[in-house]
Design a protein around this motif. Structure first.
Motif, mmCIF file in Angstrom:
data_model
loop_
_atom_site.group_PDB
_atom_site.id
_atom_site.type_symbol
_atom_site.label_atom_id
_atom_site.label_comp_id
_atom_site.label_asym_id
_atom_site.label_seq_id
_atom_site.Cartn_x
_atom_site.Cartn_y
_atom_site.Cartn_z
ATOM 1 N N GLN A 76 0.836 -1.202 0.000
ATOM 2 C CA GLN A 76 0.000 0.000 0.000
ATOM 3 C C GLN A 76 0.874 1.255 0.000
ATOM 4 O O GLN A 76 0.616 2.204 -0.738
ATOM 5 C CB GLN A 76 -0.916 0.002 1.225
ATOM 6 C CG GLN A 76 -1.762 1.266 1.388
ATOM 7 C CD GLN A 76 -2.781 1.463 0.272
ATOM 8 O OE1 GLN A 76 -3.220 0.478 -0.336
ATOM 9 N NE2 GLN A 76 -3.158 2.704 0.014
ATOM 10 N N GLU A 77 1.921 1.243 0.806
ATOM 11 C CA GLU A 77 2.814 2.397 0.863
ATOM 12 C C GLU A 77 3.557 2.592 -0.453
ATOM 13 O O GLU A 77 3.816 3.730 -0.864
ATOM 14 C CB GLU A 77 3.806 2.220 2.011
ATOM 15 C CG GLU A 77 3.175 2.375 3.385
ATOM 16 C CD GLU A 77 4.116 1.967 4.507
ATOM 17 O OE1 GLU A 77 3.901 2.439 5.647
ATOM 18 O OE2 GLU A 77 5.052 1.185 4.243
ATOM 19 N N GLU A 80 1.169 4.299 -2.775
ATOM 20 C CA GLU A 80 1.054 5.711 -2.416
ATOM 21 C C GLU A 80 2.295 6.503 -2.825
ATOM 22 O O GLU A 80 2.193 7.676 -3.202
ATOM 23 C CB GLU A 80 0.823 5.842 -0.909
ATOM 24 C CG GLU A 80 -0.541 5.329 -0.457
ATOM 25 C CD GLU A 80 -0.694 5.339 1.044
ATOM 26 O OE1 GLU A 80 0.291 5.676 1.749
ATOM 27 O OE2 GLU A 80 -1.791 5.008 1.533
ATOM 28 N N GLN A 87 5.646 12.450 -0.771
ATOM 29 C CA GLN A 87 4.923 12.340 0.493
ATOM 30 C C GLN A 87 5.813 11.605 1.508
ATOM 31 O O GLN A 87 6.355 10.546 1.219
ATOM 32 C CB GLN A 87 3.625 11.556 0.277
ATOM 33 C CG GLN A 87 2.766 11.395 1.525
ATOM 34 C CD GLN A 87 1.433 10.761 1.199
ATOM 35 O OE1 GLN A 87 0.480 11.454 0.822
ATOM 36 N NE2 GLN A 87 1.356 9.447 1.317
#
Length: 270
Positions: A76-77, A80, A87
């Motif tokens: 998931q990271e 992202e 980020q």
């Protein structure tokens, strides 16, 4: 990456080992320098080259693939990280990151690439994206070797066929073979092959040919060249006419004694 301005010419210099490989930090610096270049009145044209070209070092052999530059992330990271660049980046850039900013940056000041040794992978992608005129020394080699280790799509393939004939682009993209300087000139991937000891000198000569012109005229020509490529011939003609009218109406040099037309006869070839 190093950057300095000398006599109106901005120098973008890759300086990272014998092969001048690209790292996340180098991309970050390159992007920052590109932004500075755009708004600095003293910088009229740029030259892009590798440090130590006269000592046998390469223009750029691509990304530093010996180091991952990726912090440990969950799936998931990792998603992202691609969708929200920078980020949670902190002070140390990683991948993915500033390479995306470099490739996406829209530039309206001209840059000349002066290529020595290897110009491969991400180095070639940067050359395609951020140079408009290209020269190379006889020992230069160009290529996109990523296909050989399954990293398709990571390099300059998406830009390559905009610069050279599709059959030549296919040869480079699909075979993974390196193209020597003379062959690159035949393909029109580069403009000239020059002796190594004249590489930077010749790049500066070309830069001065451009820098002698009014900056606004060069800026408008750059936009016409870029955007006109994506238009059909009728829209491109109309777009060019509008740019011409806009520039002629507002450029104070037109028709004046000190203006561009009056000065043309005074210009001398470099």
């Amino acid at each position: 990456m190093r950057y300095h301005i000398e006599n109106g010419i901005a120098h973008f210099v890759l300086d990272n080992g014998k092969m001048n490989v690209l790292t996340p930090q180098a991309y970050k610096e390159f992007y920052s320098f590109l932004c500075d270049f755009e708004i600095d009145r003293e910088a009229h044209v740029g030259i892009f080259y590798g440090a130590g070209y006269d000592e046998g070092r390469s223009f750029c052999a691509g990304d530093d693939i010996k180091n991952k530059y990726r912090p440990k992330r969950t799936r998931q990271e990792e998603l992202e990280a691609f969708l929200f660049l920078h980020q949670d980046e902190g002070d140390t850039p990683s991948r993915p990151g500033w390479e995306e900013d470099v490739y996406r940056h829209r530039r309206y000041k001209p840059i000349i690439a002066a290529v020595s040794g290897y110009c491969l992978g991400a180095g070639m992608a940067c050359m395609l994206q951020h140079s408009d005129i290209r020269i190379a020394e006889p020992g230069a080699r160009f290529g996109l070797p990523e296909v050989s280790f399954g990293a398709a799509g990571l390099s300059g393939v998406t830009r390559l066929a905009r610069h050279i004939a599709p059959v030549d682009a296919a040869w480079i993209a699909l075979t993974g073979e390196f193209v020597p300087a003379e062959e690159a000139a035949r393909m029109r991937l580069i403009n000239e092959v020059v002796p190594k000891d004249r590489l930077l000198e010749r790049a500066a000569e070309i830069a001065r040919l451009i820098a002698r012109h009014p900056p606004t005229a060069v800026r408008v020509e750059m936009e016409a060249l870029e955007i006109g490529q994506t238009m059909d011939r009728h829209d491109a003609a109309r777009f060019g006419q509008q740019l011409y009218k806009l520039h002629r109406t507002n450029y104070e040099g037109y028709g004046s004694e000190e203006g561009f037309f009056a000065g043309r006869s005074k210009k001398k070839d470099v």
